[in-house]
Design a protein around this motif. Structure first.
Motif, PDB file in Angstrom:
ATOM      1  N   VAL B 237      -7.779  -0.177 -15.208  1.00 55.17           N
ATOM      2  CA  VAL B 237      -8.381   1.015 -15.226  1.00 55.17           C
ATOM      3  C   VAL B 237      -9.076   0.233 -13.901  1.00 55.17           C
ATOM      4  O   VAL B 237      -9.510  -0.949 -14.246  1.00 55.17           O
ATOM      5  N   LEU B 238      -9.233   0.567 -12.820  1.00 52.07           N
ATOM      6  CA  LEU B 238      -9.846  -0.102 -11.033  1.00 52.07           C
ATOM      7  C   LEU B 238     -11.397   0.576 -11.592  1.00 52.07           C
ATOM      8  O   LEU B 238     -12.076   1.372 -11.484  1.00 52.07           O
ATOM      9  N   GLU B 239     -12.294  -0.567 -11.854  1.00 51.75           N
ATOM     10  CA  GLU B 239     -13.856  -0.258 -11.665  1.00 51.75           C
ATOM     11  C   GLU B 239     -14.529  -0.635 -10.097  1.00 51.75           C
ATOM     12  O   GLU B 239     -13.474  -1.498  -9.889  1.00 51.75           O
ATOM     13  N   LEU B 240     -14.695   0.179  -9.541  1.00 46.56           N
ATOM     14  CA  LEU B 240     -15.625   0.108  -7.979  1.00 46.56           C
ATOM     15  C   LEU B 240     -17.192   0.405  -7.730  1.00 46.56           C
ATOM     16  O   LEU B 240     -17.631   0.747  -8.523  1.00 46.56           O
ATOM     17  N   LEU B 257      -5.907   8.527  -5.628  1.00 52.56           N
ATOM     18  CA  LEU B 257      -5.267   6.942  -5.992  1.00 52.56           C
ATOM     19  C   LEU B 257      -4.961   7.114  -7.627  1.00 52.56           C
ATOM     20  O   LEU B 257      -4.708   6.066  -8.124  1.00 52.56           O
ATOM     21  N   ALA B 258      -5.375   8.016  -7.786  1.00 53.07           N
ATOM     22  CA  ALA B 258      -5.796   7.653  -9.813  1.00 53.07           C
ATOM     23  C   ALA B 258      -5.356   9.038 -10.648  1.00 53.07           C
ATOM     24  O   ALA B 258      -5.483  10.462 -10.096  1.00 53.07           O
ATOM     25  N   THR B 259      -4.817   8.662 -11.927  1.00 51.58           N
ATOM     26  CA  THR B 259      -4.773   9.926 -12.439  1.00 51.58           C
ATOM     27  C   THR B 259      -6.432  10.964 -13.363  1.00 51.58           C
ATOM     28  O   THR B 259      -6.748  12.275 -13.014  1.00 51.58           O
ATOM     29  N   ARG B 260      -7.505   9.783 -13.220  1.00 51.10           N
ATOM     30  CA  ARG B 260      -8.520  10.627 -13.294  1.00 51.10           C
ATOM     31  C   ARG B 260      -9.810  10.125 -12.600  1.00 51.10           C
ATOM     32  O   ARG B 260      -9.274   8.681 -12.416  1.00 51.10           O
ATOM     33  N   VAL B 261     -10.601   9.914 -12.153  1.00 54.04           N
ATOM     34  CA  VAL B 261     -11.962   9.002 -12.075  1.00 54.04           C
ATOM     35  C   VAL B 261     -12.862   9.929 -13.294  1.00 54.04           C
ATOM     36  O   VAL B 261     -13.533  10.946 -12.916  1.00 54.04           O
ATOM     37  N   GLU B 262     -13.578   8.305 -13.013  1.00 54.62           N
ATOM     38  CA  GLU B 262     -15.101   9.386 -14.291  1.00 54.62           C
ATOM     39  C   GLU B 262     -16.491   8.632 -13.118  1.00 54.62           C
ATOM     40  O   GLU B 262     -16.204   7.412 -12.638  1.00 54.62           O
ATOM     41  N   TYR B 271      -8.752   5.887 -13.373  1.00 54.76           N
ATOM     42  CA  TYR B 271      -7.525   5.417 -14.290  1.00 54.76           C
ATOM     43  C   TYR B 271      -6.146   5.559 -13.912  1.00 54.76           C
ATOM     44  O   TYR B 271      -5.919   6.540 -12.828  1.00 54.76           O
ATOM     45  N   THR B 272      -5.556   4.587 -13.848  1.00 57.95           N
ATOM     46  CA  THR B 272      -4.058   4.203 -12.912  1.00 57.95           C
ATOM     47  C   THR B 272      -3.617   3.259 -13.829  1.00 57.95           C
ATOM     48  O   THR B 272      -3.966   2.234 -13.996  1.00 57.95           O
ATOM     49  N   ALA B 277      -3.028  -2.404  -7.134  1.00 59.23           N
ATOM     50  CA  ALA B 277      -2.307  -1.610  -5.848  1.00 59.23           C
ATOM     51  C   ALA B 277      -3.336  -0.239  -5.824  1.00 59.23           C
ATOM     52  O   ALA B 277      -3.193  -0.450  -4.547  1.00 59.23           O
ATOM     53  N   ALA B 278      -4.120   0.095  -6.996  1.00 63.58           N
ATOM     54  CA  ALA B 278      -5.569   1.265  -6.194  1.00 63.58           C
ATOM     55  C   ALA B 278      -6.136   0.320  -5.861  1.00 63.58           C
ATOM     56  O   ALA B 278      -6.709   0.643  -4.543  1.00 63.58           O
ATOM     57  N   ALA B 279      -6.706  -0.639  -5.540  1.00 64.56           N
ATOM     58  CA  ALA B 279      -7.609  -1.563  -5.118  1.00 64.56           C
ATOM     59  C   ALA B 279      -7.356  -1.705  -3.721  1.00 64.56           C
ATOM     60  O   ALA B 279      -8.054  -1.847  -3.100  1.00 64.56           O
ATOM     61  N   LYS B 280      -5.683  -1.980  -3.297  1.00 68.83           N
ATOM     62  CA  LYS B 280      -6.044  -2.138  -2.085  1.00 68.83           C
ATOM     63  C   LYS B 280      -5.424  -1.196  -1.766  1.00 68.83           C
ATOM     64  O   LYS B 280      -6.122  -1.121  -0.133  1.00 68.83           O
ATOM     65  N   ILE B 281      -5.393   0.076  -2.074  1.00 69.22           N
ATOM     66  CA  ILE B 281      -5.496   1.049  -1.225  1.00 69.22           C
ATOM     67  C   ILE B 281      -7.163   0.883  -0.468  1.00 69.22           C
ATOM     68  O   ILE B 281      -7.323   1.464   0.330  1.00 69.22           O
ATOM     69  N   VAL B 282      -8.039   0.572  -1.640  1.00 69.71           N
ATOM     70  CA  VAL B 282      -9.008   1.284  -1.458  1.00 69.71           C
ATOM     71  C   VAL B 282      -9.429   0.328  -0.784  1.00 69.71           C
ATOM     72  O   VAL B 282     -10.137   0.999   0.830  1.00 69.71           O
ATOM     73  N   HIS B 283      -9.299  -1.026  -0.492  1.00 72.10           N
ATOM     74  CA  HIS B 283      -9.606  -1.767   0.602  1.00 72.10           C
ATOM     75  C   HIS B 283      -8.717  -1.213   2.397  1.00 72.10           C
ATOM     76  O   HIS B 283      -9.369  -1.482   3.093  1.00 72.10           O
ATOM     77  N   GLU B 284      -8.141  -0.699   2.304  1.00 70.54           N
ATOM     78  CA  GLU B 284      -7.107  -0.453   3.072  1.00 70.54           C
ATOM     79  C   GLU B 284      -8.119   0.815   3.988  1.00 70.54           C
ATOM     80  O   GLU B 284      -8.045   0.939   4.898  1.00 70.54           O
ATOM     81  N   ARG B 285      -8.642   1.512   3.149  1.00 64.09           N
ATOM     82  CA  ARG B 285      -9.144   2.779   3.546  1.00 64.09           C
ATOM     83  C   ARG B 285     -10.358   2.321   4.171  1.00 64.09           C
ATOM     84  O   ARG B 285     -11.608   2.800   4.205  1.00 64.09           O
TER      85      ARG B 285
END
Ligand SMILES: Nc1ncnc2c1ncn2[C@@H]1O[C@H](COP(=O)(O)OP(=O)(O)O)[C@@H](O)[C@H]1O
Ligand SMILES: [Mg+2]
Lengths: 254, 313
Positions: B237-240, B257-262, B271-272, B277-285
């Motif tokens: 889980v990536l918490e943002l 970026l995720a199967t599901r977002v809460e 949820y990934t 990897a997801a965190a990296k893309i979040v920063h890139e965006r």
């Protein structure tokens, strides 16, 4: 299995008995001293010479025996019962073990009867030493006191198990126990009351208990009279036990 | 003590129901607990866990369905069943005016055990509960954790086959909780079947071989903690946390970026299977989150997914 619940209350009592000494033993003793010796001297010096020809101290002592049985029983069946349901919840602990509602209620009632037997025995011993009791028949007044205790304890357990907090107990003490204590023949014959009040006094359980104890201690009791008083107390105890079982079950089994 | 498939279950409930007036606290649940298991009821307050435990503990009659405990019917054999259970209720039922040891001695008497046996066991149990030093002190001033340990020690005095623990560690500080878990582990190892309720997902994960997730009187999922997580969640889980009062605004920007977002009030959960990897893309965006945290998925996530709510609010 009620004896297992009794074992708990006995263990508990071993820890708290000191606190019960004041109310259980000293208080009736004080009444005996203040009323019997203080007031009694005046009564005995009056025109009738005591009550119905009996020294006031001798008249009073069996009355206090019965009243003390009531007080001990009511006290032991109020706070401890609500506590075992609500505060410390010992009844719940028993119920989680193999004990059932009848075991819980019966075990507690037997404990109350033992407490009444204790305080009564101590009181009778002291009163005898004071010369306030002179007849061996008083030995029969001891089981009467215990029966009195049960007759009060059982319905009071039923009442206590329905309370949300202790405020109901103040009502019970103030409007039931205290009036009975004062007007049901403990301190003076109920014939002294206005007729309407005398009739009420004669249907209270304490009056039957006082009459029994006094009749035995003064050796004036007839067999038929004793049977009637005992029957009254036994019926009250029987009804009380049924009510106690119902109330405790209703409160604990949700 | 590993259960054989043909071993009869210690607890078997079918359509078990509990009504209070017209309110349904337990709504037709099916549960089977086998010998030697550590079984959990996980759910938030009001889910119906205690009501279920009390029915199994034979102190509350079911309103419907069938229930067998140790192969017997609680309605007809409540006393016999309770004689073989250990019960740790949600609220302690200790006699605070007795000493620690006396509480065990008296409780042992409820089971009809001989005094000598109880005395011996009391000493062992106090040792087990790390209460030997306090054995002859009154219960009242003890800490919550000590009282809880005493309740557990006391519940073992009849050497129960099945130990029922209703929120054994709620309200305890982390240290006391770990001390208690340690004791429960030992019991489990010694072959005692454990049934416990909790609203702590870490507790369920630590202690339970198998659990059911309860919500609103119903069972919403069942399995081992691992199974539940893999079935209802991703591995990670990536918490943002973002610089916003309304995280919902950002949901669309990361949903791919995720199967599901809460969406929680204070953060987004992505949820990934690969959080980094997801965190990296979040920063890139260029979303510039205040913080990012990649963690393993837990039962909390399962619960959130199944009910849309968190376990402890
Ligand atoms: N004796 C009762 N009377 C009425 N409602 C009750 C009673 N006991 C529990 N409830 C209700 O049933 C629901 C489930 O309670 P409970 O089984 O204690 O849940 P949990 O242990 O999961 O927190 C709650 O909404 C609670 O208020
Ligand atoms: Mg609960």
């Amino acid at each position: 299995m009620w004896n297992r619940a009794l074992a708990h209350w006995l263990a508990h009592y071993r820890r708290v008995w000191r606190g019960t000494i004041i109310s259980g033993i000293l208080q009736p003793l004080f009444f005996l001293l203040a009323m019997g010796m203080g007031l009694g001297t005046l009564v005995d010096a009056g025109t009738s010479g005591g009550i119905e020809g009996v020294d006031y101290l001798l008249f009073l002592a069996p009355g206090i025996l019965a009243a003390q049985a009531m007080q001990t029983a009511v006290f032991e069946s109020t706070f401890p019962v609500l506590g075992a349901i609500k505060w410390q919840r010992q009844y719940h602990a028993m119920l989680a073990a193999p004990l059932g509602i009848p075991d819980i209620v019966l075990g507690h009632l037997v404990f109350v009867m033992m407490r009444v037997a204790m305080t009564s025995t101590i009181f009778v011993t002291i009163a005898t030493l004071f010369g306030a009791i002179t007849s061996w028949w008083v030995l029969l007044a001891l089981p009467v006191a215990v029966l009195t205790g049960l007759a009060f304890a059982a319905p009071v357990v039923a009442f206590a198990a329905r309370q949300r907090n202790e405020s109901g107990f103040n009502m019970l003490f103030r409007f039931i126990v205290l009036p009975m204590f004062l007007f049901s023949g403990t301190f003076f014959p109920v014939e002294q009351l206005p007729t309407a009040l005398e009739l009420i006094a004669r249907i209270t359980p304490l009056w039957h208990a006082v009459e029994l104890c006094r009749g035995l201690a003064l050796e004036t009791m007839t067999l038929a009279g004793a049977a009637a008083h005992v029957a009254y107390l036994v019926v009250l105890a029987g009804i009380g036990i049924q009510l106690a079982l119902m109330s405790v079950r209703k409160r604990l089994i949700l | 003590m590993v259960a054989q498939p043909d071993d009869p279950p210690l607890i078997a409930a079918r359509g078990l129901t509990k009504h209070f007036g017209d309110f349904t606290a337990v709504d037709g649940i099916d549960v089977e607990v086998r010998r030697g298991e550590a079984f959990g009821f996980l759910g938030p307050n009001g889910a119906g866990k205690s009501s279920t435990m009390r029915m199994i503990g034979c102190v509350s009659p079911p309103s419907g369905g069938t229930l067998r405990v140790l192969g017997m019917d609680p309605i007809t054999h409540g006393s016999q069943i309770r004689g073989r259970l250990g019960v740790v209720p949600q609220r302690d039922t200790l006699d605070e005016e007795l000493t620690v040891r006396e509480n065990i001695l008296v409780y042992g008497r409820y089971f009809g055990l001989p005094r000598s046996v109880i005395r011996e066991r009391a000493t062992e149990l106090l040792e087990f509960a790390q209460l030997s030093e306090r054995a002859d002190e009154l219960v009242e001033p003890l800490s919550g954790g000590m009282k809880r340990r005493l309740t557990i020690a006391r519940s073992l005095v009849n050497e129960p086959e099945l130990l029922m623990l209703d929120e054994p560690t709620t309200g305890l500080d982390p240290q006391a909780r770990h001390a208690l878990w340690d004791r429960l582990f030992r019991l489990k190892r010694s072959g005692v079947t454990l049934v416990l309720t909790t609203h702590y997902m870490d507790e369920a994960e630590q202690l339970c071989d198998r659990l059911v997730v309860m919500d609103g009187g119903r069972i919403v999922a069942e399995g081992s903690p691992r199974q539940l997580i893999s079935e209802h969640s991703t591995r990670e889980v990536l918490e943002l946390r973002l610089a916003t009062d309304d995280h919902e605004l950002y949901e669309a920007k990361v949903s791919d970026l995720a199967t599901r977002v809460e969406v929680l009030p204070d953060r987004l959960l992505l949820y990934t299977d690969d959080g980094d990897a997801a965190a990296k893309i979040v920063h890139e965006r260029g979303l510039a989150p205040l913080s990012t945290l990649v963690r393993r998925a837990t039962l909390e996530d399962v619960f959130l997914h199944l009910t849309g709510r968190t376990l402890i609010d």
